[in-house]
Write an enzyme that holds these catalytic residues in place. Sequence first.
Site, short mmCIF file in Angstrom:
data_model
loop_
_atom_site.label_atom_id
_atom_site.label_comp_id
_atom_site.label_asym_id
_atom_site.label_seq_id
_atom_site.Cartn_x
_atom_site.Cartn_y
_atom_site.Cartn_z
N LYS A 83 51.88 79.26 29.75
CA LYS A 83 52.26 79.13 31.16
C LYS A 83 52.30 80.52 31.78
O LYS A 83 52.94 81.44 31.26
CB LYS A 83 53.66 78.50 31.23
CG LYS A 83 53.77 77.37 32.22
CD LYS A 83 55.10 76.67 32.03
CE LYS A 83 55.39 75.75 33.18
NZ LYS A 83 56.73 75.16 33.07
O1 G3P Z 1 58.59 73.01 34.63
C1 G3P Z 1 59.30 73.74 35.55
C2 G3P Z 1 59.91 72.89 36.62
O2 G3P Z 1 59.95 71.58 36.19
C3 G3P Z 1 61.21 73.37 37.16
O3 G3P Z 1 62.02 72.35 37.65
O4 G3P Z 1 64.11 71.40 38.51
O5 G3P Z 1 64.00 73.84 37.87
O6 G3P Z 1 62.84 72.98 39.91
P1 G3P Z 1 63.32 72.67 38.54
#
Ligand code: G3P
Length: 214
Positions: A83
């Site tokens: 990533k």
């Molecule tokens: O994979 C990264 C992403 O899913 C982050 O999610 O909930 O931290 O915005 P969030």
Amino acid sequence: MKLFLDTANLEEIRTAAEWGIITGVTTNPSLIAREEGDFQEIVREITTLVPGPVSAEVISLTGEEMVEEAKNLAKMASNVVVKIPMTHEGMKAVSVLAPEGIKTNVTLMFSLNQALMAAQAGASYISPFIGRLDDIGHSGVQLVKEIVEVYNYYGYETEIIAASIRHPLHVMEVAQAGADIATIPFKVLSQMFQHPLTEKGIKMFLDDWQKSGR
Ligand code: G3P
């Protein structure tokens, strides 16, 4: 649309893998930081629990360092995907890694132009962040629709992972928008099973069976 789990928690991954509905996992530095133990060991263990791609994120900021970090991560298992953040340096790294056959997932993606540039650099996957766009008053699902349309029009092979999923409706909406993959937190995946008529139906069947005296 394939379903991935968005977590670094081994128990959650084991449980969801047993359900037979997830084929890959995505992690990020924040998710890894919540878990005990060594980063590399956690990632290595995850790669044994699911057959498909496991995204592990670089923490370097320069292209050169990202390439070095990516090569080390990719050596850990054949299903590791690296990533990389959507930055100038990140795209430098992706364009070096792609011809070497190292798969990348370009993350922190918030616009159609960013999606175009990542595909052009040779990203295997991109991760538009749906929930974080919604948080600032933009539609994350609309962005997924736009990327799907443009990628299909130009024939880009980069796969779209709808990320930052916050609730079951997001999953349905990104499926309808044509995302290749949704990466879902364990809590949301569990919520997706729930339907009052399923629970009511099971109770009715069992009650009727018992009443029949068999
Ligand atoms: O994979 C990264 C992403 O899913 C982050 O999610 O909930 O931290 O915005 P969030």
